[in-house]
Scaffold this motif. Structure first.
Motif, PDB file in Angstrom:
ATOM      1  N   LYS A   1      -5.008   4.687   7.047  1.00 25.00           N
ATOM      2  CA  LYS A   1      -4.815   3.856   5.970  1.00 25.00           C
ATOM      3  C   LYS A   1      -5.016   2.150   6.035  1.00 25.00           C
ATOM      4  O   LYS A   1      -4.665   2.226   6.987  1.00 25.00           O
ATOM      5  CB  LYS A   1      -3.062   4.250   6.346  1.00 25.00           C
ATOM      6  CG  LYS A   1      -2.736   5.859   5.721  1.00 25.00           C
ATOM      7  CD  LYS A   1      -2.356   6.434   4.670  1.00 25.00           C
ATOM      8  CE  LYS A   1      -2.345   7.639   4.761  1.00 25.00           C
ATOM      9  NZ  LYS A   1      -1.959   8.613   3.305  1.00 25.00           N
ATOM     10  N   SER A   2      -4.828   1.618   4.923  1.00 25.89           N
ATOM     11  CA  SER A   2      -4.777   0.436   4.774  1.00 25.89           C
ATOM     12  C   SER A   2      -3.640  -0.264   5.052  1.00 25.89           C
ATOM     13  O   SER A   2      -2.728   0.293   4.540  1.00 25.89           O
ATOM     14  CB  SER A   2      -4.899   0.222   3.524  1.00 25.89           C
ATOM     15  OG  SER A   2      -6.786   0.627   3.456  1.00 25.89           O
TER      16      SER A   2
ATOM     17  N   CYS B   1     -11.026  -1.708  -0.717  1.00 26.60           N
ATOM     18  CA  CYS B   1      -9.453  -2.999  -0.816  1.00 26.60           C
ATOM     19  C   CYS B   1     -10.004  -4.091   0.834  1.00 26.60           C
ATOM     20  O   CYS B   1     -10.304  -5.690   0.520  1.00 26.60           O
ATOM     21  CB  CYS B   1      -8.381  -2.595   0.107  1.00 26.60           C
ATOM     22  SG  CYS B   1      -8.215  -1.338   1.071  1.00 26.60           S
TER      23      CYS B   1
ATOM     24  N   TYR C   1      -7.902   5.237  -5.863  1.00 26.10           N
ATOM     25  CA  TYR C   1      -7.083   5.384  -6.234  1.00 26.10           C
ATOM     26  C   TYR C   1      -5.679   5.076  -6.789  1.00 26.10           C
ATOM     27  O   TYR C   1      -4.478   5.728  -6.943  1.00 26.10           O
ATOM     28  CB  TYR C   1      -6.261   6.128  -4.914  1.00 26.10           C
ATOM     29  CG  TYR C   1      -8.176   7.000  -4.082  1.00 26.10           C
ATOM     30  CD1 TYR C   1      -7.934   8.453  -4.070  1.00 26.10           C
ATOM     31  CD2 TYR C   1      -8.748   6.315  -3.319  1.00 26.10           C
ATOM     32  CE1 TYR C   1      -9.328   9.368  -3.968  1.00 26.10           C
ATOM     33  CE2 TYR C   1      -9.141   7.012  -2.750  1.00 26.10           C
ATOM     34  CZ  TYR C   1     -10.009   8.483  -3.029  1.00 26.10           C
ATOM     35  OH  TYR C   1     -10.668   9.305  -3.037  1.00 26.10           O
ATOM     36  N   GLN C   2      -5.776   3.911  -7.439  1.00 32.32           N
ATOM     37  CA  GLN C   2      -4.694   2.913  -7.501  1.00 32.32           C
ATOM     38  C   GLN C   2      -3.328   2.938  -6.477  1.00 32.32           C
ATOM     39  O   GLN C   2      -1.883   3.631  -6.784  1.00 32.32           O
ATOM     40  CB  GLN C   2      -3.875   3.368  -9.012  1.00 32.32           C
ATOM     41  CG  GLN C   2      -5.053   2.981  -9.664  1.00 32.32           C
ATOM     42  CD  GLN C   2      -4.761   3.506 -12.039  1.00 32.32           C
ATOM     43  OE1 GLN C   2      -3.804   3.907 -11.518  1.00 32.32           O
ATOM     44  NE2 GLN C   2      -5.833   3.616 -12.531  1.00 32.32           N
TER      45      GLN C   2
ATOM     46  N   ARG D   1     -13.635   1.362   0.810  1.00 32.90           N
ATOM     47  CA  ARG D   1     -12.967   0.341   2.044  1.00 32.90           C
ATOM     48  C   ARG D   1     -12.495  -0.706   0.566  1.00 32.90           C
ATOM     49  O   ARG D   1     -13.100  -1.841   1.209  1.00 32.90           O
ATOM     50  CB  ARG D   1     -12.543   0.460   3.143  1.00 32.90           C
ATOM     51  CG  ARG D   1     -12.631   1.507   3.923  1.00 32.90           C
ATOM     52  CD  ARG D   1     -12.576   0.767   5.374  1.00 32.90           C
ATOM     53  NE  ARG D   1     -12.203   2.266   6.387  1.00 32.90           N
ATOM     54  CZ  ARG D   1     -12.341   2.013   7.390  1.00 32.90           C
ATOM     55  NH1 ARG D   1     -12.340   1.280   8.072  1.00 32.90           N
ATOM     56  NH2 ARG D   1     -11.445   3.789   8.107  1.00 32.90           N
TER      57      ARG D   1
ATOM     58  N   CYS E   1      -6.699  -6.756  -4.268  1.00 37.64           N
ATOM     59  CA  CYS E   1      -6.668  -5.004  -3.438  1.00 37.64           C
ATOM     60  C   CYS E   1      -6.622  -3.913  -4.541  1.00 37.64           C
ATOM     61  O   CYS E   1      -7.088  -2.817  -4.575  1.00 37.64           O
ATOM     62  CB  CYS E   1      -6.315  -5.312  -3.122  1.00 37.64           C
ATOM     63  SG  CYS E   1      -4.183  -5.698  -2.209  1.00 37.64           S
TER      64      CYS E   1
ATOM     65  N   CYS F   1      -8.680  -0.690  -5.652  1.00 40.69           N
ATOM     66  CA  CYS F   1      -8.361   0.782  -4.974  1.00 40.69           C
ATOM     67  C   CYS F   1      -8.416   1.951  -5.962  1.00 40.69           C
ATOM     68  O   CYS F   1      -8.493   1.449  -7.580  1.00 40.69           O
ATOM     69  CB  CYS F   1      -6.698   0.557  -4.885  1.00 40.69           C
ATOM     70  SG  CYS F   1      -6.779   2.012  -3.756  1.00 40.69           S
TER      71      CYS F   1
ATOM     72  N   CYS G   1      -2.789   6.094  -0.066  1.00 40.20           N
ATOM     73  CA  CYS G   1      -4.251   5.691  -0.246  1.00 40.20           C
ATOM     74  C   CYS G   1      -4.675   6.734   0.396  1.00 40.20           C
ATOM     75  O   CYS G   1      -3.959   7.252   1.690  1.00 40.20           O
ATOM     76  CB  CYS G   1      -3.834   4.279   1.085  1.00 40.20           C
ATOM     77  SG  CYS G   1      -4.846   3.896   2.063  1.00 40.20           S
TER      78      CYS G   1
ATOM     79  N   CYS H   1      -9.834   5.411   2.593  1.00 34.64           N
ATOM     80  CA  CYS H   1     -10.723   6.518   2.024  1.00 34.64           C
ATOM     81  C   CYS H   1     -12.705   5.064   2.889  1.00 34.64           C
ATOM     82  O   CYS H   1     -12.326   4.744   3.786  1.00 34.64           O
ATOM     83  CB  CYS H   1     -11.623   5.935   0.431  1.00 34.64           C
ATOM     84  SG  CYS H   1     -11.650   4.127  -0.182  1.00 34.64           S
TER      85      CYS H   1
ATOM     86  N   VAL I   1       0.568  -0.971   0.267  1.00 29.59           N
ATOM     87  CA  VAL I   1       0.171   0.060  -0.243  1.00 29.59           C
ATOM     88  C   VAL I   1       1.046   1.544   0.276  1.00 29.59           C
ATOM     89  O   VAL I   1       1.936   1.385   0.677  1.00 29.59           O
ATOM     90  CB  VAL I   1      -0.608   0.128   1.306  1.00 29.59           C
ATOM     91  CG1 VAL I   1      -2.148   1.351   1.452  1.00 29.59           C
ATOM     92  CG2 VAL I   1      -1.450  -1.272   1.392  1.00 29.59           C
TER      93      VAL I   1
ATOM     94  N   ILE J   1      -2.823   0.989  -4.273  1.00 28.22           N
ATOM     95  CA  ILE J   1      -2.169  -0.448  -4.053  1.00 28.22           C
ATOM     96  C   ILE J   1      -0.900  -0.875  -5.135  1.00 28.22           C
ATOM     97  O   ILE J   1      -2.059  -1.308  -6.162  1.00 28.22           O
ATOM     98  CB  ILE J   1      -3.228  -1.374  -3.501  1.00 28.22           C
ATOM     99  CG1 ILE J   1      -3.608  -0.560  -1.889  1.00 28.22           C
ATOM    100  CG2 ILE J   1      -2.587  -3.108  -2.794  1.00 28.22           C
ATOM    101  CD1 ILE J   1      -5.207  -1.685  -1.969  1.00 28.22           C
TER     102      ILE J   1
END
Lengths: 488, 88
Positions: free
Chosen positions: A143-144, A128, A163-164, A126, A157, A161, A120, A123, A116, A166
């Motif tokens: 944070k994840s 992921c 937001y890309q 979630r 995951c 995601c 991240c 959000c 991650v 991960i």
């Protein structure tokens, strides 16, 4: 498609080969070999890549070990290069496994895993956390966070995601290997499982640290020439696109290195084409669904080790190298034969063929020219005694083999060529499917090349793909068609 | 207006340079005119003789931008040298 991207690691590997050849040709091979790491990084010199000059030298020493044709893994750190150089002179045949890993150079990679990044956003959705089947992700401090003990590296995951954020951290050699034969061990060092390895050379090209080396046979070849043996060079078709000179100049340049004769493997390719065309026709008449070519050594190892179901569909015709070596040994039983190869896979094929004594690749040939100061474009011309066909000379280009075979097939034979342009995980899945189902819906004459672009994309080529293709195509176009050979 | 002198880029295609990496610089012969038009003249040339000085093969490939010699040349290094000249 990026084939043969320029790499600083190639520069290093080639420089060592040049120095090794110069050492051999000098009056003190063993001592000058010992000095290679010190000559390359003399006292007070810049340290371009590693933490200090000592590590640079240690790694250069290991690279020299590979140049001497030995497994870096088997050599004690305390053994001097001079001792190893002496040992290299004593061996009577090359070591079995063609590759060796320089583990000190390979510590730089972190193990493959899902990671991650700082992107991240913590959000609310979630995806992921919700997608992970293994409960490996939790949100800590907004944070994840992935629990490595639970994560199975499936990558789901990373896919979901928004937001890309991960990413999958890859180990380039592991990622490039199409058959899962190279992996990091517990100490973080890459190890090759030679039971699985198909010698395709993709790890050699992929490693950004240049940690995977071919074990060179250059010393063995030099020694045979020095001993006055009748050493015959057999040039794979791909070589004609590799150096800035004409094929006839290249022949002269290689003769001048001390070879007794230089022949084109395209000559053997012509035998392959004729035999394979006859075989294909015969198979179709007997109701075969499809046949694959059998000239690529990487593909042949793939079938033997990983797709046994494909064996009945693979052509029984031998490779161009096989026929060429047979012709040479029949004419000169006392000859020492050296195959000039674009890739590492042919080293394995050569080991199984008693008619092929040694293999050199194009990097090694290039280094040899540098060491003795050959300007290939200034060499005189020396024509090949046996002129191969246009089709045989075009074997090095993807699609070229199928096209050659097709040239000799009757026009009314329903022939549908399919080209596998490079082995990767996907194309291997496809091949497994054809083998299992006994049918290929895309066609009936399947050409398989382990390298994208064909042999011109081999791991040990020196020219860029586009330029090599242009040069080779010029040669091909100026040659006579195989049809003329058949009609005569 | 005075005609500016063209910048000359010579990519050494001698055997040493070629094997040590100028094979991959051949693309400059296409990309440089596309990028700089007629301000730069680029060509592949036979051995410049720079590799045979002592042990300097290890610094190959060589590219000459006007009279400046670029050692261990890469596409990036050459373009940077051209830009530096143009912006002088």
């Amino acid at each position: 498609m990026a084939i043969n991207t320029p790499k600083q690691t190639s520069h290093l590997k080639r420089e060592i080969l040049v120095r090794l050849i110069k050492a051999f040709l000098s009056d003190n091979f063993t001592e000058n070999t010992r000095l290679i790491p010190f000559d390359m990084r003399p006292k007070g010199s810049e340290v371009p890549y590693r933490c200090c000059i000592h590590k640079e030298r240690a790694i250069l020493k290991d690279r020299t070990v590979a140049g001497l044709g030995m497994a870096i893994e088997d050599v004690e750190d305390s053994t001097l290069l001079s001792t190893l150089a002496e040992k290299a002179l004593e061996r009577t045949e090359p070591e079995v496994n063609p590759l060796t890993v320089l583990t000190t150079a390979c510590k730089g990679c972190v193990p493959a895993r899902i990671y991650v990044t700082d992107l991240c956003q913590g959000c609310v959705a979630r995806p992921c956390v919700n997608t992970c089947k293994f409960g490996a992700i939790s949100v800590i401090n907004g944070k994840s966070v992935i629990d490595p003990a639970k994560c199975k590296n499936c990558g789901m995951c990373a896919q979901v995601c928004p937001y890309q954020a991960i990413t999958k951290i890859i180990v380039p050699c592991e990622n490039a290997c199409p058959v899962g034969a190279i992996a990091k061990d517990e100490d973080g060092h890459a190890q090759i499982d030679f039971e699985k390895c198909i010698s395709c050379g993709k790890c050699v090209s992929a490693c950004p640290f240049g940690a995977v080396h071919e074990k060179s046979q250059i010393i063995d070849v030099l020694r045979n020439i020095k001993a006055g043996k009748k050493v015959v060079a057999m040039l794979a078709p791909a070589i004609m696109g590799q150096l800035p000179c004409t094929p006839a100049q290249l022949r002269k340049a290689i003769l001048d290195l001390g070879f007794a004769d230089v022949v084109e493997v395209a000559q053997g390719a012509d035998v392959t084409t004729k035999t394979e065309a006859a075989e294909f026709e015969e198979r179709l008449l007997h109701g075969a669904e499809f046949m694959t070519t059998s000239c690529c050594a990487g593909y042949n190892e793939l079938v033997d080790k990983h797709i046994p179901d494909m064996k009945p569909f693979r052509s029984n015709t031998q490779t161009p190298l096989y026929y060429t070596a047979e012709i040479v040994k029949k004419a000169h039983p006392d000859a020492v034969t050296v195959f000039f190869s674009p890739c590492v896979a042919k080293r394995k094929e050569a080991m199984k063929n008693p008619n092929v004594d040694y293999v050199l690749n194009y990097e090694e040939l290039g280094a040899w020219f540098i060491a003795v100061g050959t300007q290939v474009d200034k060499c005189e011309s020396s024509e090949f005694e046996v002129q191969a066909s246009k089709e045989g000379r075009n074997y090095a280009v993807t699609g070229g083999v199928a096209k050659a075979v097709q040239t000799l097939l009757p026009e009314d034979l329903p022939t549908y060529p399919v080209v596998i342009n490079g082995l990767d995980k996907q194309s291997i899945r496809d091949l497994k499917k054809y083998a299992k189902n006994g049918v290929c819906e895309l066609g009936n004459l399947i050409e398989v090349m382990a390298c994208p672009g064909g042999c011109l994309g081999g791991n040990a080529t020196v020219n860029s793909y586009k330029a090599a293709l242009k040069q080779l195509t010029g040669y091909v176009e100026s040659s006579e068609t195989i049809k003329d050979q058949v009609e005569h | 207006m005075m005609m500016e002198k063209k910048i000359s880029v010579k990519v050494c295609l001698g055997t040493t340079c070629f094997v040590m990496g100028s094979a991959n610089l051949q693309e400059l012969i296409d990309t440089v005119p596309a990028k700089y038009g007629d301000k730069v003249e680029v060509s592949g040339v036979p051995c410049l003789g720079l590799c045979s000085i002592d042990w300097e093969f290890s610094k190959a490939p060589y590219v000459k931008v006007d009279d400046d010699v670029i050692k261990e040349a890469t596409v990036e290094k050459v373009l940077k040298a051209i830009d530096a000249k143009l912006n002088k």
